[in-house]
Design an enzyme around this catalytic site. Sequence first.
Site, mmCIF file in Angstrom:
data_model
loop_
_atom_site.group_PDB
_atom_site.id
_atom_site.type_symbol
_atom_site.label_atom_id
_atom_site.label_comp_id
_atom_site.label_asym_id
_atom_site.label_seq_id
_atom_site.Cartn_x
_atom_site.Cartn_y
_atom_site.Cartn_z
ATOM 1 N N HIS A 126 0.852 -1.197 0.000
ATOM 2 C CA HIS A 126 0.000 0.000 0.000
ATOM 3 C C HIS A 126 0.886 1.245 0.000
ATOM 4 O O HIS A 126 1.343 1.711 1.049
ATOM 5 C CB HIS A 126 -0.918 -0.006 1.232
ATOM 6 C CG HIS A 126 -2.025 1.000 1.163
ATOM 7 N ND1 HIS A 126 -3.360 0.647 1.237
ATOM 8 C CD2 HIS A 126 -2.019 2.344 1.026
ATOM 9 C CE1 HIS A 126 -4.114 1.729 1.154
ATOM 10 N NE2 HIS A 126 -3.306 2.773 1.033
ATOM 11 N N GLU A 164 -10.669 3.003 7.329
ATOM 12 C CA GLU A 164 -9.640 3.977 7.705
ATOM 13 C C GLU A 164 -10.287 5.115 8.482
ATOM 14 O O GLU A 164 -9.942 5.381 9.630
ATOM 15 C CB GLU A 164 -8.931 4.516 6.466
ATOM 16 C CG GLU A 164 -7.841 5.540 6.776
ATOM 17 C CD GLU A 164 -7.222 6.134 5.523
ATOM 18 O OE1 GLU A 164 -6.169 6.772 5.668
ATOM 19 O OE2 GLU A 164 -7.790 5.979 4.424
#
Length: 386
Positions: free
Chosen positions: A35, A227
Amino acid sequence: MTTAQVPASNRATDLGPGRPLDLPNIRLAPKVLLHDHLDGGLRPSTVLELARETGYGELPADDPDELAEWFRDAADSGSLERYLETFAHTVAVMQTPAALTRVARECVEDLAADGVVYAEVRYAPEQHLEQGLTLDEVVQAVLDGFAAGEREAAEAGRPIIVRCLVTAMRHAARSREIAELAVRFRDAGVAGFDIAGAEAGNPPTRHLDAFEFMRANNAPFTIHAGEAFGLPSIHEAIAFCGTDRLGHGVRVIDDIVLPPGADLTAESFTGAELGQVADIVRDKRIPLELCPSSNVQTGAVASMADHPFNVLARLRFRVTVNTDNRLMSDTTMSKEFLRLAEQFGYGWADFERFTVNAMKSAFIHFDERLALIDDVIKPGYAVLLG
């Protein structure tokens, strides 16, 4: 609820046995990065040079060190939305084939210098069309840069494999088109598909047609979820969209009840109770693309001391370590490893497990993953372990 193909002669083989877990040695350890955003990892000097070349005059500083400090401070807001505003400057200077290729090449060089042996770097092609490029031209320019970076890294004795993920912006309406782009370039270096951007008000289910297209073509994808928005985002990404990985996924901790007075640095969390969402994430071995420093900056967690990384690791979720945006977070994979070691007392064996987790979760074929694990990662950590 339950209770709970890189040569082997690479970096870490140059170490003596039992080296201390400090930054110089961590840089030599083989790492896997899943990521990382291309437009979040530019060198400050490159931003300045590209701005001069393109006539972009909106930068908040004209010195590399001052610009790096501005990006770090501006991103350190505690808000994902404000964090994302910093990308206006990097995206603005990435609108030509030459700029995209340069940024991609330097990305590979920087990752290789930090000991990364495999990386998947993502970006949103739809954000690089302001000067008339097509989506295909954007992807090709980035792939050209990755290939050049791989060649230069190999010549420097730091071989690395880099693949890209093409990202659709979740507030826009081009996700099916970007998914088709991912499949079109799947044999040329695009490993998969992603959606990103502000989670609140932009649920992943808005893009079901893109995910259905990816599944119909046996193509993998990840989704930014958990998130900033929490469990509903994770639930939708898994139950309705069928994601292969969770971009961040840090708020899965909201579905875990820890024993009273639990110490987040503990080596065991016996008695922890997992809810249905946490259960399915762990049971199905859905990888979590955790980005510790970024998670603090965006307010996904309050501080590194409050980060649930250790809880999730000790409960045997498939955790991986990632950078997210190296420029905005002033970070590298080595720095992320060190911060986790300082916070939770991890040793080389722990980082080997996290690295193997990441390699198992990569969007490349099984034999390629296995070769990197057996020929690069395990031998490298065997030397470090002594």
